[in-house]
Design an enzyme around this catalytic site. Structure first.
Site, PDB file in Angstrom:
ATOM      1  N   LYS A 273      88.204 103.347  22.145  1.00  6.81           N
ATOM      2  CA  LYS A 273      89.762 103.629  21.887  1.00  6.81           C
ATOM      3  C   LYS A 273      89.976 103.891  20.490  1.00  6.81           C
ATOM      4  CE  LYS A 273      91.847  99.714  21.232  1.00  6.81           C
ATOM      5  NZ  LYS A 273      92.170  99.723  19.842  1.00  6.81           N
ATOM      6  N   THR A 274      89.492 103.160  19.481  1.00  6.27           N
ATOM      7  CA  THR A 274      89.769 103.499  18.233  1.00  6.27           C
ATOM      8  C   THR A 274      89.225 104.900  17.774  1.00  6.27           C
ATOM      9  OG1 THR A 274      89.745 101.199  17.650  1.00  6.27           O
ATOM     10  CG2 THR A 274      89.662 102.831  15.790  1.00  6.27           C
TER      11      THR A 274
ATOM     12  N   ASP B 267      98.621 101.927  18.672  1.00  4.06           N
ATOM     13  CA  ASP B 267      97.525 101.217  19.155  1.00  4.06           C
ATOM     14  C   ASP B 267      98.022  99.795  19.907  1.00  4.06           C
ATOM     15  OD1 ASP B 267      94.935 100.664  19.458  1.00  4.06           O
ATOM     16  OD2 ASP B 267      94.579  99.897  17.464  1.00  4.06           O
ATOM     17  N   GLU B 268      97.140  99.744  20.707  1.00  3.52           N
ATOM     18  CA  GLU B 268      97.202  98.153  21.387  1.00  3.52           C
ATOM     19  C   GLU B 268      98.976  98.215  22.111  1.00  3.52           C
ATOM     20  OE1 GLU B 268      94.723  96.639  22.146  1.00  3.52           O
ATOM     21  OE2 GLU B 268      93.258  96.517  20.399  1.00  3.52           O
TER      22      GLU B 268
ATOM     23  N   GLN C  36      94.024  93.976  28.930  1.00  2.00           N
ATOM     24  CA  GLN C  36      93.709  93.023  27.708  1.00  2.00           C
ATOM     25  C   GLN C  36      95.150  92.546  27.167  1.00  2.00           C
ATOM     26  OE1 GLN C  36      90.442  94.122  25.402  1.00  2.00           O
ATOM     27  NE2 GLN C  36      90.325  96.226  26.507  1.00  2.00           N
TER      28      GLN C  36
ATOM     29  N   ARG D 194      83.771  90.651  25.503  1.00  2.51           N
ATOM     30  CA  ARG D 194      83.259  90.872  24.003  1.00  2.51           C
ATOM     31  C   ARG D 194      81.699  90.834  23.879  1.00  2.51           C
ATOM     32  NH1 ARG D 194      86.793  93.027  22.476  1.00  2.51           N
ATOM     33  NH2 ARG D 194      87.372  93.036  24.817  1.00  2.51           N
TER      34      ARG D 194
END
Length: 746
Positions: free
Chosen positions: A49-50, A236-237, A267, A618
């Site tokens: 994503k980043t 973002d997010e 998420q 994670r």
């Protein structure tokens, strides 16, 4: 949009073609290569994503489609924005990267508000109240109004006010909606709280969002200014945005629709603090012409971990379609272990970590232990100490929340904003200068009677006859010091101002004279603060002290976490968001913990399932899920059912059910460095809780494991489907299934 020529100082380090030729998969390349119009990038866990968002911004700059100052990129942590800016700098060069409007919602909106403060009746030097400041102000207002006060009431009232702001519900509107006793109390305090903030030229965290929306709604020319300025919006997010953030983004984007949001509905785990999953679920409705790109290739986890996580999250109904896959190896199966109690669970944690480190040549920093509530950490910490495993507990006091740091920052806040009563009252006798609580009380009473700030009251001390002569002289000395720095604030740099105030106030001298280990640590912290301010000035020569204060108050413990310390990380599932580790152990996979509470509400259960999914994803190489058959809660041992989410992990050959002995745990004793201590676990003598077969009636006072005391309002259904509507003192009304709730009569 017209393409412009780049000036010499903006020349990109990479061309548009260079950026596109980078190591991007087809979906990532699709997301990076188109800029005009709305775009939703659905980014599954571990899908890059980043990287995708960073390359998209870099490609926009490299293609000369926009100037850096025409781009606003909003994140949820300073750490995320810092990492993105550093990556962009490597791609297009520092001059362009530094001119981007990139940062958290709160920091960038604070920047806008400092520019436009007078439009809302504030000055540009307004203070920003953190959580502690806000709760203290609520406590003072409760005392002034002589309203009923219990230990947790100020925090609870502040939480309710914050919740209303997240939904952009203003005081007048909330007054007609309040239902519970606590909400009605908050409705009384809400307008008084806002009045005091305005009087002190201050905003709290939530006001930084609310006031931007009000500014845009009430000042069309200001809205037009920022619509023209920000030609491209990146978020973002996006799944973590609340209603107020959603409205601010809509207002800015309405002029051009060049908004790109990145997120993963699977998420979305912050509904309890106002995040609204509908923002991402309904993005295509809000922007019918939007382009949707799905990032579904997972680069983080093994096939077995991903298979189990996918099996879990597919149980949710309210979600956007995506199918994660990976080219990573199968790896170890996901281990599911049922322990006897939390002590054995802790023993398995320690032994499993040692075994995985031995087998896979890991370091302690490669391991994380996750749990649902902070109360669970005690048994885990005990177990790790017993087997001599070093650990770091995430969630401790953040640097800028330490007392000595807040004291110094309060001096700076008062100098920049003398109307800030909360900060002034904090430092009036810090370090000690002979101004006691009685004197402070007289000053506050005088300020209140005259309708003036505490700072203005200090200027009129001769008019307060109740103050003794010696105390009055101490007040005058303190006042003179403040006046001097208020007059010098524009002549000194942020670094010079901080150094001289710390020196004259005597912080370092007093701590040196104390000569204790604690005072040395506090002195080192203040020196570290001076270093931080100096570095801030070096990196941003044009920045003001207000800019530094904004950064400081908006910095969280997550932004300052030390990733290079070789210790096992233990933290809550929420705190683990955005992190990854080769080994992840999740404790407490039981009803009442995961999921927390026992609500039949589908919305709450789906968020709890998403939280568990976040925890599972994670893990890179090894995932271990632990539960206990019984656990001490509120001083008694309670039987615990295995989490329903474990049943959801019907993932074929991805799961293996193991006994605690798989890692060497001994059922009757705890193994410590290979030996058996003389004290065995005493499990037999612990009382067990009664089953939920007992009858509950409306009006019954009860105690709940997570929500505390409450009273049953209504019972619905029968047998296994029976559930109760309970009015809790701390959280209001909840719907709880009696089968799982473990309610205890009071």
């Amino acid at each position: 949009m017209q393409v412009r020529e780049q000036t010499k100082d903006e020349t990109a380090a990479s061309s548009f073609e260079d950026v596109l030729s980078a190591d991007l998969n087809p979906a990532q390349r699709e997301a990076v290569s188109s800029f005009i119009g709305p775009m939703l990038i659905l980014a599954g866990a571990g899908s890059g994503k980043t990287r995708t968002l960073t390359y998209r911004i870099a490609a926009l700059l490299a293609s000369r489609g926009a100037r850096p100052d025409q781009i606003i990129a909003l994140t949820f942590t300073n750490k995320a924005s810092r990492e993105m800016r550093e990556r962009i700098e490597r791609l297009v060069g520092k001059p362009s990267a530094m001119r981007l409007w990139m940062g958290t919602f709160h920091s960038l909106f604070a920047r806008i508000l400092r520019i436009e403060a007078e439009r809302l009746g504030f000055t540009s030097g307004f203070s920003i109240f953190d959580q502690e400041d806000s709760v203290r102000l609520v406590r003072e207002l409760l005392a002034q109004q002589r309203l009923p006060l219990q230990q947790n009431t100020p925090q609870q009232v502040q939480n309710i006010i914050s919740s209303q702001k997240n939904s952009l519900i203003l005081p007048d509107a909330f007054a007609s909606r309040a239902q519970t006793q606590l909400e009605r109390l908050a409705a009384i305090l809400y307008p008084l709280y806002q009045h005091q903030l305005k009087k002190q030229n201050a905003m709290d965290f939530d006001d930084l969002l609310v006031n931007v929306v009000l500014l845009f709604q009430r000042q069309p020319d200001v809205l037009q200014k920022y619509q023209e300025k920000f030609q491209f919006i990146f978020v973002d997010e996006y799944q973590d945005t609340n209603h107020t953030q959603y409205l601010a983004l809509r207002l800015i984007a309405d002029a051009h629709h060049n908004i790109c949001v990145v997120g993963d509905d699977a998420q979305s785990i912050y509904g309890w603090r106002g995040a609204d999953i509908r923002n991402i679920l309904q993005f295509e409705r809000d922007y019918p012409d939007c382009r949707v790109v799905r990032l579904e290739q997972n680069y983080r986890s093994t096939k077995y971990i991903l298979q189990a996580a996918q099996a879990l999250i597919k149980q949710n109904h309210n979600q956007l379609e995506k199918e994660l896959w990976t080219e990573n190896p199968d790896g170890d199966k996901v281990a599911v272990i049922r322990c006897l109690d939390e002590v054995e669970e802790g023993a398995v944690v320690g032994l499993a970590i040692k075994e995985e480190i031995r087998k896979k040549k890991l370091s302690f920093r490669d391991c994380a232990v996750l749990y649902r509530t902070n109360a669970q950490s005690r048994a885990i910490e005990d177990a790790l100490r017993n087997v001599q495993i070093p650990y770091s507990l995430v969630g401790g006091t953040a640097f800028y929340q330490r007392k000595e740091i807040k004291d110094v920052l309060a001096y700076l806040r008062v100098v920049m904003n003398p109307s800030d009563d909360e900060s002034l009252l904090r430092i009036v006798n810090v370090p000690g200068r002979g101004i006691g609580e009685t004197t402070i009380g007289h000053i506050r009473a005088f300020a209140s009677s005259q309708g003036i700030s505490v700072y203005d009251a200090l200027l009129r001390i001769p008019e307060v006859p109740e103050i003794a002569a010696r105390s009055a002289e101490s007040v005058r000395t303190f006042r003179s010091m403040l006046q001097r720095y208020v007059s010098l604030k524009n002549a000194l740099s942020a670094s010079e101002l901080a150094r001289t105030i710390i020196d004259e106030a005597g912080f370092l001298r007093v701590l040196k004279e104390e000569a204790t280990a604690e005072s040395r640590d506090r002195r080192d912290n203040i020196m570290e603060l001076l270093s931080a301010i100096a570095l801030f000035c070096d990196e941003s020569p044009d920045a003001t002290i207000e800019d530094f204060l904004s950064q400081a108050v908006l910095t969280t413990s997550a932004d300052n976490s030390k990733q290079n310390v070789n210790t096992v990380t233990i933290m809550t599932l929420h705190a683990a968001k955005g992190l990854e580790f080769p080994l992840v152990v999740i404790c407490g996979c039981e009803e009442g913990l995961i999921p927390l509470g026992y609500s039949p509400d589908a919305k709450e259960i789906e968020e709890e399932r998403r939280l568990f999914y976040v925890g599972m994803t994670r893990a890179r190489q090894r995932l271990i899920l632990l539960s206990a058959s019984s656990r001490f809660t509120y001083g008694e041992r309670i039987e615990k059912r295995e989490s329903r989410f474990i049943t959801n992990l019907n993932a074929g050959d991805a799961i293996e059910m193991l006994e605690p002995s798989a890692f060497g745990a001994i059922r009757a004793h705890q193994r410590v460095n290979g030996s058996i201590p003389s004290i065995a676990y005493n499990r037999v003598a612990q009382p067990t809780r009664k089953s939920q077969s007992e009858t509950f009636e409306p009006g019954t006072a009860i105690m709940h494991d997570a929500f505390g005391p409450g009273r049953i309002i209504q019972i619905k259904g029968k047998g296994d489907d029976a559930h109760a509507i309970v009015d809790f003192r701390s959280v209001g009304r909840k719907h709880l299934m009696l089968k799982y709730a473990n309610l205890k009569k009071l």
